[in-house]
Design a protein around this motif. Structure first.
Motif, PDB file in Angstrom:
ATOM      1  N   LEU A  17       0.835  -1.200   0.000  1.00 58.37           N
ATOM      2  CA  LEU A  17       0.000   0.000   0.000  1.00 58.37           C
ATOM      3  C   LEU A  17       0.874   1.256   0.000  1.00 58.37           C
ATOM      4  O   LEU A  17       1.947   1.275   0.620  1.00 58.37           O
ATOM      5  N   MET A  18       0.392   2.309  -0.662  1.00 58.53           N
ATOM      6  CA  MET A  18       1.123   3.569  -0.650  1.00 58.53           C
ATOM      7  C   MET A  18       1.312   4.079   0.773  1.00 58.53           C
ATOM      8  O   MET A  18       2.311   4.702   1.097  1.00 58.53           O
ATOM      9  N   SER A  19       0.346   3.807   1.631  1.00 58.71           N
ATOM     10  CA  SER A  19       0.439   4.280   3.019  1.00 58.71           C
ATOM     11  C   SER A  19       1.528   3.563   3.796  1.00 58.71           C
ATOM     12  O   SER A  19       1.914   4.015   4.886  1.00 58.71           O
ATOM     13  N   ASP A  20       2.002   2.460   3.285  1.00 57.59           N
ATOM     14  CA  ASP A  20       3.060   1.710   3.962  1.00 57.59           C
ATOM     15  C   ASP A  20       4.453   2.021   3.417  1.00 57.59           C
ATOM     16  O   ASP A  20       5.448   1.528   3.952  1.00 57.59           O
TER      17      ASP A  20
END
Lengths: 68, 68, 68, 68, 68, 68
Positions: free
Chosen positions: C57-60
């Protein structure tokens, strides 16, 4: 000005697409208040090897002889 | 890393797609600050029988001899 | 009359979208011979939890502080 | 089992979507011979800043007070 | 009942698509709690002239002999 | 470099999306021979009023208390 993208099995005739496009456009004009000229519909046709439901390709399902 | 999906009538040459891909990528790098390598563009080409506007198939419109 | 669907991370301003829409439309008019009025562009913005590359994920991803 | 993805401006009520979904499904059953249970419709609603035609955002067009 | 639309280069065999469809369906059942029968997957295959990354068509990239 | 667009009901957690993204990416690497870094997945989440099957909105179906 809704955009409508329809993914379906290949096999419908031009006349079927003509009626589908007309019918969906009418629905969007009547129910969504959309401007008729702004409604765009595209049919993306895929083969039975490129469409799956329940984890199974349409080409592997025995009981559906016609495109549904 | 924008994904760009373009639905259009079939008929453009590889060279036209090359220029479209390059041009759109440049726009996204310059205006969206997107990383060039992350931009992906796919062209989904449909026939005139698979594309409608205003409830009418492109193949039924008399006055558009070229793909637009 | 190409339809352009852009999936990207949320966070661009209206002015960025304005410039992207204008720029992409110009590219399609110039390189594809498309009719300007028929070009439709939609931005589908997703959060960093709804976007992944390379299985992550981009958030990771630690090193991308701005939306790219 | 057609999949129908509709991109449109936000602002329709649940009742409008209900009637659109019902109407489009009926069209596909009647004109495409599709199985009713297999028809899936998704509405992707975008803001006026995320939708452009002719290179211009809907939010910049002066004369369309209602979502069209 | 997730809908999964996969855009990829043409060239995978029916057996590859079979395994991809099965594998993705399993992931969605296990990780999203989705109902197996409701999961639909469509493959949209494009040619190397219809797919670009980094502003360059796949057909213009020298070093990728197989569809990736 | 497959692009995967998933339309599903809102309500999954970031951790669920993390596992879905990882799992689908693994499937595509293993079964399609895709390059891991090139695989992009986007989740398009819609509300129960924006999703219909069989002509009926998910919000009107009585027996599905959890997002499926």
């Amino acid at each position: 000005m809704p955009l409508v993208q329809i993914t379906m099995l290949a096999g419908r005739t031009a006349d079927q697409k003509r009626k589908i496009a007309k019918g969906i456009t009418n629905v969007l004009v009547e129910e969504a208040g959309a401007r008729r000229e702004g409604i765009v519909i595209a049919f993306h046709e895929v083969s039975k090897e490129s469409y799956a439901s329940g984890g199974e390709l349409m080409s592997d399902k025995g009981s559906n002889p016609q495109p549904k």
